[in-house]
Design a protein around this motif. Structure first.
Motif, PDB file in Angstrom:
ATOM      1  N   PRO A  87      -3.789  31.259 -18.833  1.00  0.00           N
ATOM      2  CA  PRO A  87      -4.589  30.773 -17.720  1.00  0.00           C
ATOM      3  C   PRO A  87      -6.058  31.130 -17.928  1.00  0.00           C
ATOM      4  O   PRO A  87      -6.372  32.218 -18.428  1.00  0.00           O
ATOM      5  N   GLU A  88      -6.938  30.231 -17.532  1.00  0.00           N
ATOM      6  CA  GLU A  88      -8.356  30.479 -17.746  1.00  0.00           C
ATOM      7  C   GLU A  88      -8.880  31.646 -16.923  1.00  0.00           C
ATOM      8  O   GLU A  88      -9.926  32.218 -17.242  1.00  0.00           O
ATOM      9  N   ASP A  89      -8.141  32.043 -15.862  1.00  0.00           N
ATOM     10  CA  ASP A  89      -8.570  33.182 -15.046  1.00  0.00           C
ATOM     11  C   ASP A  89      -7.822  34.470 -15.409  1.00  0.00           C
ATOM     12  O   ASP A  89      -7.832  35.432 -14.645  1.00  0.00           O
ATOM     13  N   TYR A 109      -5.794  27.042 -19.819  1.00  0.00           N
ATOM     14  CA  TYR A 109      -5.487  25.973 -18.861  1.00  0.00           C
ATOM     15  C   TYR A 109      -5.695  26.523 -17.449  1.00  0.00           C
ATOM     16  O   TYR A 109      -5.838  27.734 -17.251  1.00  0.00           O
ATOM     17  N   ASP A 110      -5.696  25.641 -16.449  1.00  0.00           N
ATOM     18  CA  ASP A 110      -5.847  26.019 -15.049  1.00  0.00           C
ATOM     19  C   ASP A 110      -4.465  26.236 -14.452  1.00  0.00           C
ATOM     20  O   ASP A 110      -3.680  25.302 -14.314  1.00  0.00           O
ATOM     21  N   ARG A 111      -4.153  27.500 -14.109  1.00  0.00           N
ATOM     22  CA  ARG A 111      -2.803  27.812 -13.630  1.00  0.00           C
ATOM     23  C   ARG A 111      -2.483  27.152 -12.289  1.00  0.00           C
ATOM     24  O   ARG A 111      -1.311  27.008 -11.923  1.00  0.00           O
ATOM     25  N   TYR A 112      -3.514  26.766 -11.530  1.00  0.00           N
ATOM     26  CA  TYR A 112      -3.284  26.188 -10.211  1.00  0.00           C
ATOM     27  C   TYR A 112      -3.090  24.673 -10.247  1.00  0.00           C
ATOM     28  O   TYR A 112      -2.648  24.084  -9.260  1.00  0.00           O
ATOM     29  N   THR A 113      -3.399  24.058 -11.357  1.00  0.00           N
ATOM     30  CA  THR A 113      -3.218  22.602 -11.456  1.00  0.00           C
ATOM     31  C   THR A 113      -2.374  22.189 -12.657  1.00  0.00           C
ATOM     32  O   THR A 113      -1.819  21.087 -12.670  1.00  0.00           O
TER      33      THR A 113
END
Length: 321
Positions: free
Chosen positions: A104-106, A125-129
């Motif tokens: 995840p990017e965060d 990647y964006d874990r929320y999308t």
């Protein structure tokens, strides 16, 4: 469910032999202060002192080391919020191959830097999308890599169970084993080992209140999906239990306790100040449950899997300062 469990006590014992001399046999710590606060004898299995700073190396190495030589030459892939990423990266290095990790990017910077430091290539990647499973599977397929998931794999689950196996071997009988729950691999392996040795032991999972997918799933008798949780316990930010892990946990896990982020912070702070041990938020949730009285009745002899300690000094200070 089938009548045949996907992982057995013999599988955990086999994993212990496979990782011997590569993974650390981590220490078990005691604290009179902690015992007094909890009202029980507490035994801390310190997987924060495992290689890569978390239990994940056990399962990653057990799975990776069993790959065929031709597959090892092609390389390994994984997806992870951090600790499994580091574990697969180190396992690949130990086995003389390469790793590509989807993160995840965060992801906390300390975990991302450590993963790269072990030689892995990182894709974010964006874990929320984004769907990490779909992205990870495509990444592995496109490059001919062997995908080692963080928990949906019998060798991974068996490897994680070796922590509980070592704990019980060292301290003897326990009334309860308390384990953090994310995707469910650690508690599935731990419960397999613990219940295999003592069917009467109470196996208790702990989740952050914002990420109670396993608790809801066990109560419903089926896997329940929730929105991706926002919690300081990033290693437990799962939105649905794994299919394989849930098939184990619904049989072997007795209960799930929930804790707040504030209770996690307090547990991290106490362990740092009293035991001089650094624990990341996900690793502190079992202690948080005990200290906050979320486990009732309190067992007399309690084993706790302290799952990891991967947190940078700045982040620790932000949370606990």
């Amino acid at each position: 469910m089938t009548d045949t469990p996907p992982v057995t006590l013999d599988d955990v014992r086999d994993a212990a032999a496979q990782i011997k001399g590569v993974a650390h046999r981590t220490p078990v710590l005691r604290s009179r202060t902690l015992d007094a606060l909890v009202g029980a004898e507490v035994f801390l299995k310190c997987e924060n002192l495992q290689r890569v700073g978390a239990f994940k190396f056990r399962g990653a190495y057990n799975a990776a080391s069993r790959l065929a030589p031709e597959q090892l030459r092609k390389g390994i892939a994984a997806y992870s919020s951090g600790n499994h990423a580091q574990a697969v990266a180190l396992a690949a290095r130990e086995l003389g191959t390469t790793a590509v990790i989807l993160m995840p990017e965060d992801t906390p910077r300390s975990k991302m830097d450590a993963t790269a430091g072990y030689g892995a290539e990182i894709v974010t990647y964006d874990r929320y999308t984004g769907d990490r499973v779909a992205i990870g599977e495509a990444l592995a397929a496109d490059h001919g890599l062997a995908l080692i998931p963080p928990y949906e794999h019998p060798h991974v689950i068996a490897g994680q169970g070796t922590a509980a196996l070592e704990l019980l071997d060292e301290v003897g009988g326990l009334d309860a084993l308390v384990v953090p729950v994310g995707g469910g691999g650690l508690i599935a392996g731990s419960a397999t080992a613990a219940k295999g040795l003592d069917p009467g032991i109470r196996v208790i999972g702990v989740e952050p209140e914002a990420g109670d997918d396993t608790k809801r799933s066990l109560e419903a008798g089926r896997r329940v999906s929730i929105p991706v949780p926002r919690t300081i316990a990033d290693g437990q930010a799962a939105d649905i239990p794994g299919e394989l892990t849930f098939s184990v946990n619904r049989r072997l896990v007795d209960e799930i306790a929930l804790v707040t982020d504030d209770q996690i912070r307090e547990a991290m702070r106490l362990v740092f100040e009293r035991l001089k041990v650094v624990v990341e938020p996900s690793g502190a949730t079992p202690l948080a449950a005990l200290l906050a009285g979320r486990i009732d009745p309190v067992p007399a002899r309690i084993g706790v899997i302290v799952s990891g300690g991967n947190i940078g000094a700045r982040r620790f200070a932000e949370l606990c300062g």
